[in-house]
Design an enzyme around this catalytic site. Structure first.
Site, mmCIF file in Angstrom:
data_model
loop_
_atom_site.group_PDB
_atom_site.id
_atom_site.type_symbol
_atom_site.label_atom_id
_atom_site.label_comp_id
_atom_site.label_asym_id
_atom_site.label_seq_id
_atom_site.Cartn_x
_atom_site.Cartn_y
_atom_site.Cartn_z
ATOM 1 N N CYS A 1 9.329 1.322 6.868
ATOM 2 C CA CYS A 1 8.433 0.164 6.748
ATOM 3 C C CYS A 1 8.444 -0.393 5.320
ATOM 4 O O CYS A 1 8.485 -1.607 5.126
ATOM 5 C CB CYS A 1 6.996 0.547 7.086
ATOM 6 N N ASP A 2 8.370 0.484 4.351
ATOM 7 C CA ASP A 2 8.034 0.046 2.987
ATOM 8 C C ASP A 2 9.147 0.220 1.965
ATOM 9 O O ASP A 2 8.951 -0.104 0.787
ATOM 10 C CB ASP A 2 6.783 0.822 2.513
ATOM 11 N N CYS B 1 5.879 5.625 4.806
ATOM 12 C CA CYS B 1 6.925 5.285 5.785
ATOM 13 C C CYS B 1 8.058 4.563 5.068
ATOM 14 O O CYS B 1 7.886 3.426 4.620
ATOM 15 C CB CYS B 1 6.330 4.399 6.885
#
Ligand SMILES: Cc1cc2nc3c(=O)[nH]c(=O)nc-3n(C[C@H](O)[C@H](O)[C@H](O)COP(=O)(O)OP(=O)(O)OC[C@H]3O[C@@H](n4cnc5c(N)ncnc54)[C@H](O)[C@@H]3O)c2cc1C
Lengths: 104, 303
Positions: free
Chosen positions: B132-133, B129
């Site tokens: 997210c990351d 993701c």
């Protein structure tokens, strides 16, 4: 994202953790894993009534997120006596999160 | 035990649509969702092909669907995974760690989940993701595995975050991402693409960077490449582990359902990405969900 939790900024973070033990949840608005973890934290609150939660939006507070090495989201910090004593990045189940809260 | 007229496993766009139809037919409805409602659409940064929204964030679209279902009295049970089912009796059962749920009719809308990187590795910076990351990799070199729409869309997101370079690796001779998206990616000047390229191993270096071992599938040539992170978008597999031996599945594990979304078990319907079908899209999942709910209503009323 997390209801009934104060949103912290860089200026107020240290004073907040000096006065409150509990969890600080680092997230971003459009992060799907953050939505999941917010729901998990809500559920934990139901099972650990004394649990104190606060949140940081890492896009609004990039300096704070960088200082605490919480750029990857969701990241949860466990704070005790004004110090970060444990951290967890990524999604966790309610059982894992309760175990995380109860350590130390 | 909690009982409903219609029990739905999976709160993606299909399950939510089925719930809206069933609730409007005056049936009691419960959705059991292992994460939060929204499913795969929650992971789509921008959706541009759902009629009535020219462009909308996936999370925002699903928040609206969720609100719609909730306003009709649908019971949304979130962060609870169904770990077992019993389809043998008139009342269909779904079991989670906290509760047993029952339905006079059951709709399976469990969708699909992303495939993991196909090599085992100790490298920690393997992600699925970009939103997210991606942030820690500003100014760093990342490799994106998979040249489909997800691989290119997520690469564009990473480029926007300010990563230094992105190398997209595609195992097949061509990338299947939309041509316009591929053009946008190339115009960034920091994204390069290699097709016919397979990862055979991923090591961790002392510097904490990763070393990819790569092979050209056409001529067998091998080489290595170092990077700070690997983002993997190589496709999906159906969430049907619960139904092996209970429902008819095809070789790839998708549920076989007829045009009315009926499975081989009376009273059990399946809909959305989890069934055998050609086009897996938001509106086709919605269509399937609507049909499953209408057919479930017919089934319940006939009993
Ligand atoms: C990267 C990407 C981008 C896409 N972009 C688009 C696009 O722009 N436009 C478009 O039309 N389509 C797009 N699609 C396709 C679209 O997202 C899917 O067709 C659609 O989301 C399918 O919906 P669904 O409800 O059938 O399944 P899903 O969205 O997969 O929902 C299934 C739900 O079931 C839950 N679940 C699974 N197992 C269990 C269990 N055991 N217990 C409880 N809950 C469970 C899952 O957590 C999930 O929430 C895209 C797909 C991907 C992967």
């Amino acid at each position: 994202m997390l209801v009934n939790a104060p949103m912290l900024d860089d200026a107020g973070f240290d004073a907040y953790i000096a006065a409150n033990d509990g969890l600080v949840f680092f997230h971003k608005k459009l992060c799907p894993n953050c939505r999941v973890l917010a729901k998990v934290l809500d559920k934990c609150r139901g099972q650990l009534p004394g649990l104190t939660l606060a949140a940081v939006d890492t896009e609004e507070q990039p300096a704070l997120a960088t200082r605490l090495e919480a750029l990857r989201v969701p990241t949860v910090l466990l704070v005790k006596n004004g110090r970060v004593v444990a951290r967890k990045t990524g999604v966790a189940s309610p059982t894992e999160m309760i175990a995380f809260c109860q350590q130390g | 035990m909690k009982a409903y007229d219609v029990l739905i496993i999976g709160g993606g766009v299909c399950g939510l649509t089925a719930a809206i139809y069933a609730a409007r037919a005056n049936l009691s409805v419960g959705i059991i969702e292992k994460e939060v409602c929204g499913g795969l659409v929650n992971w789509t940064h921008v959706v541009e092909n759902v009629p009535s929204y020219k462009s909308i964030h996936g999370l925002d679209l699903m928040a609206k669907c969720r609100e719609h279902a909730e306003s009709l009295g649908v019971d949304l049970v979130e962060v609870e995974a169904v770990t077992g089912v019993d389809l043998s009796a008139e009342l269909k059962l779904a079991v989670t760690a906290d509760e047993t749920y029952a339905g006079r009719a059951l709709i399976v809308a469990t969708g699909r989940k992303p495939l993991a990187l196909p090599v085992s590795t100790e490298f920690e910076n393997v992600h699925y993701c970009a939103i997210c990351d991606g942030a820690p990799y500003k100014g760093k070199d990342v490799v994106v595995v998979g040249g489909g729409n997800s691989g290119f869309d997520e690469s564009l997101y990473l480029a926007g975050l300010g990563v230094a370079s992105i190398h997209i690796l595609e195992v097949f001779p061509q990338c299947i991402a939309a041509a316009a998206t591929q053009d946008r990616a190339r115009r960034t000047g920091i994204i390069r693409v290699d097709t016919n390229t397979k990862i055979t191993a991923l090591d961790v270096l002392e510097s904490d960077r990763g070393r990819l071992h790569l092979e050209n599938c056409a001529d067998g040539k091998t080489w290595t490449e170092d990077c700070d992170a690997v983002f993997c978008f190589i496709g999906q597999k159906p969430n049907t582990d619960l139904f092996h031996g209970l429902l008819d599945l095809d070789k790839a594990g998708y549920i076989v359902a007829n045009a009315d979304m009926e499975t081989n078990v009376s009273g059990v319907f399946a809909a959305g990405d989890v069934i055998v079908k050609k086009y897996r899209q938001i509106v086709t999942a919605m269509g399937d969900g609507a049909i499953a709910a209408l057919q479930a209503e017919k089934y319940i009323r006939a009993r």
